[in-house]
Design an enzyme around this catalytic site. Structure first.
Site, short mmCIF file in Angstrom:
data_model
loop_
_atom_site.label_atom_id
_atom_site.label_comp_id
_atom_site.label_asym_id
_atom_site.label_seq_id
_atom_site.Cartn_x
_atom_site.Cartn_y
_atom_site.Cartn_z
N ASP A 1 0.82 -1.21 0.00
CA ASP A 1 0.00 0.00 0.00
C ASP A 1 0.86 1.26 0.00
O ASP A 1 1.93 1.30 0.60
CB ASP A 1 -0.91 -0.02 1.24
CG ASP A 1 -1.84 1.16 1.31
OD1 ASP A 1 -2.69 1.28 0.41
OD2 ASP A 1 -1.71 1.97 2.24
N GLU B 1 1.01 -0.63 -5.17
CA GLU B 1 0.01 0.41 -5.40
C GLU B 1 0.79 1.72 -5.46
O GLU B 1 1.09 2.34 -4.44
CB GLU B 1 -1.01 0.45 -4.25
CG GLU B 1 -2.19 1.36 -4.54
CD GLU B 1 -2.41 2.43 -3.50
OE1 GLU B 1 -3.28 3.29 -3.72
OE2 GLU B 1 -1.72 2.44 -2.47
#
Length: 738
Positions: free
Chosen positions: A418, A471
């Site tokens: 993330d 990401e």
């Protein structure tokens, strides 16, 4: 100790020096092992135990249970002392107000952590911290118990506290292992399931009780305690999946991901119902995912986190599955069941930041230990979180070990990392003057980049077939290139640019789409610069962005037709696929972590039709090599029509490794287009494999029947062409008939 005899009470042990006594009572003694437990002196052996609140204590022989002597607390209440002439293996029989306890003395055990462990930890290269630090159930000299080990180098004193010692920090102070800064203590006879935390005395006083950074299990929120967990003893039955994983997750394999939040996919009793545990979820989720044809599921963070509204992205337990859904063993069983059904498991993993909760990692030993000290480096203003100091070797190693733990311990197939962009840039979301340059004066976070590359290399060398997915929302070059070629080493990168461009296009009224034609074509300019995943994720259906179906323009029929066309465009575009739960059947409400999906909508034909389309898209994506083999290679794509903005029509070929073509055509207006000529590379009959406007998807059923023959009319650089009927707001996939 060997056998011995007890002396009389008149021969009581000598008292402690005043400074040692005061420090022990005040719980500030820097070395409790120097004064507690058995110690040799000129007169024999002195045994001391500090047990505040105990009514009486006896020494009993370990071999036969005979009473050796009664201990006395004459020097200070709770400080029990006795003398033995000879060494003797002993136990303590302790009488409390609530009952009697018999146990070995924690302070009779020597250091337990090996020098190699402490060296590798300090070096930042211990690959198996999950089975080294924290609360480890083990036996020492045949005595079962729990060894606690905690890194807190700047603490003056650390104690283990829990229900087992009435949360009294005086009872179990730990031993400091120099120079690693690790504190350790073996507590005999302690059992799995017990709650615990650490009481830490910093240079500014006693800190709020801290949960164990290395805890492998936790209590159920809102409680924030760590929980002693027995070693995982799951008998894995996923050998076939693991043997095939390298092939199943290769860059030329079909990878179609169903993203979900465990607590809100489905609940027992609807929106206000009970959360399903891992076993119940497996019974419901796995058949559903298999039926829809997804190859993988991606779970939003399941690591323990204090606030459910963070969706798991502000987590504090980098080694513990959330107690909300069951035990670590339950989670392993769930992953195993997914693998046996042919479903891969991807976990969202957060090495970029952590929350500021008092019981967490922030200023863990009274200093900025896990985070950067300066707020310009160590604090995320956007998220109100701390930033890991990955330049510190111990923190680097802690996070590396966390990633490897999920991949090894639970057979997880991939980690989706993330917020990578926030890790790469020191000025991420910061104004001028609010960030600190690197040692070269640049904006790159060199420590985080080094960590990412190390993680990628270690994962590839030690866990074959496991993936690391980024990401990452910027134009950083080489995100998915090998580290040996100067890249970051990720296997795939989320294509955030494609997502934003194409969603902006599809949200436009069809009459205006001619002015935004490039939003759909621009992604092909860079589509093969990285190994991409095309994501329609949870972030696109929350915070006022509206549900995916609700983004679509027009009346209800057009909204569903637009969404069917958009998903068909996505599944036929180069790149792996990711779709957030609820989008597959057209949920109207924005997603909320506090309620389940609106499953009742599947009682309506248009929602059923959309779900059936996703099912068929996944089937074709797996069955047709042209749709996945060259997802990341320019040889697998060829434009036929990319410039017909007036009609909002697109057409291209997807080609497999042998050059066999599929024709994809999209009409993004509600106008039926007849006799629309498109060049094709092969003569003969072409048949429709999929028509997003088909009746079975609740469409108007306009198309080209069972097949259409090519004509020797040149078009789009091809000697043959087809005269097609293009359905309104529809996508076609055609293949040459063999």
């Amino acid at each position: 100790m060997a056998g011995g005899r007890a002396l009389t009470t008149e021969q009581a042990a000598p008292g402690l020096a005043r400074n040692d006594l005061e420090a022990l009572i005040a719980a500030t003694h820097p070395d409790p092992f120097a004064v507690l437990g058995p110690h040799r002196d000129a007169e024999g052996y002195c045994v001391r135990a500090y047990l505040p609140g105990a009514l009486s204590v006896e020494l009993i022989a370990s071999d036969d249970g005979r009473t050796l002597c009664r201990m006395h607390d004459e020097q200070a209440p709770g400080l029990f002392e006795a003398r033995l002439e000879q060494p003797c293996a002993y136990r303590l029989r302790i009488r409390w107000a609530g009952g009697e306890q018999e146990t070995e003395d924690p302070y009779s055990f020597g250091p337990l952590l090996g020098e190699v462990d402490t060296y590798l930890f300090s070096e930042g290269n211990h690959r198996d911290l999950g089975h080294c630090l924290g609360a480890q159930c083990l036996s020492v000299d045949g005595i079962s118990g729990v060894r606690f080990a905690l890194w807190a180098p700047n603490a003056r004193r650390v104690s283990v506290v829990g229900d087992f010692n009435s949360w009294d920090g005086r009872r179990h102070p730990m031993r400091l292992r120099h120079p690693s800064g690790i504190w350790e203590l073996f507590i005999p006879r302690l059992q799995p399931g017990e709650r615990y935390k650490y009481e830490i005395l910093g240079h500014g006083g006693i800190l709020p009780l801290k949960a164990d950074p290395m805890a492998r299990a936790t209590t159920l929120p809102p409680d924030t305690s760590s929980r002693i967990e027995a070693p995982l003893q799951h008998e894995w039955l996923d050998q076939q999946w693991m043997a095939e994983r390298v092939r199943r997750q290769a860059v030329d394999a079909p990878i179609s991901i169903y993203e979900l939040h465990v607590g809100s996919w489905r609940r027992d009793g609807g929106d206000e119902g009970r959360l399903y545990d891992w076993h119940e979820l497996a019974e419901r989720l796995i058949p559903y995912v298999c039926d829809l044809g997804f190859t993988h599921i991606e779970l939003m963070p399941v690591m323990e986190h204090p606030f459910g509204g963070s969706w798991g992205y502000q987590l504090l337990s980098q080694f513990a599955p959330s107690a909300r859904y069951g035990s670590p063993h339950d989670f392993a069983t769930f992953v195993d069941a997914c693998h046996q059904a042919g479903i891969g498991v991807i976990l969202d993993w957060v090495p970029a930041h952590f929350p500021t909760d008092d019981h967490g990692l922030g200023r863990f030993d009274g200093t900025a230990l896990y985070e950067y000290a300066h707020p310009f480096e160590g604090f995320h203003q956007d998220w109100d979180t701390y930033i890991y100091n990955l330049g510190r070797t111990e923190v680097h190693g802690f996070m590396l070990a966390s990633a490897l733990y999920w991949l090894r311990e639970f057979h997880v197939d991939a980690l989706r990392v993330d917020a990578v962009a926030s890790m790469l840039y020191r000025d991420y979301s910061r104004k001028d003057g609010e960030w600190i340059p690197n040692c070269h004066g640049g904006r790159e976070n060199l420590e985080a980049i080094d960590f990412i590359r190390h993680l990628a290399d270690v994962t590839k060398s030690e866990i074959p077939g496991a993936l690391i997915i980024a990401e990452e929302s910027t134009a950083w070059p080489g995100v998915s290139k090998p580290t040996a070629e100067g890249g970051l080493g990720f296997d795939f990168k989320w294509n955030m640019g494609w997502m934003h461009d194409t969603l902006k296009y599809i949200e436009e009224d069809p009459v205006n789409r001619r002015y935004h034609h490039d939003k759909m074509t621009f992604g092909l300019i860079y589509a093969f610069s990285e190994h991409f995943v095309l994501p329609i994720s949870h972030d696109e259906v929350v915070h006022g962005k509206r549900a995916l179906i609700d983004k679509m323009p027009g009346d209800r029929w057009q909204q569903f037709a637009n969404l069917r066309a958009y998903l068909s465009f996505m599944w036929t575009h180069p790149g792996k696929k990711l779709l957030f739960m609820g989008c597959e059947f057209g949920q109207w409400r924005e997603w909320s972590h506090d309620r389940e999906l609106d499953w009742y909508l599947l009682g309506y034909p248009d929602h059923q039709g959309l779900q059936q389309l996703v099912r068929d898209l996944n089937r074709l994506y797996r069955e047709q090599p042209a749709l996945h083999q060259r997802d990341c290679s320019p040889e697998g794509f060829r434009w036929l029509i990319g410039d017909d903005s007036a009609n909002s029509v697109f057409a291209w070929l997807r080609l497999d490794a042998q050059g066999r073509p599929l024709l994809v055509v999209g009409n993004f207006t509600p106008v039926v287009r007849t006799d629309y000529r498109i060049g094709v590379p092969l003569p003969g009959r072409w048949r429709e494999l999929l028509n997003s406007d088909a009746e079975c998807y609740a469409g108007s059923n306009i198309g080209n029947g069972p097949g259409i023959d090519s004509n020797p009319i040149e078009a789009h650089g091809e000697a043959q062409s087809l005269s097609l009927t293009l359905p309104p707001l529809g996508m076609l996939i055609l293949a040459p008939q063999e």
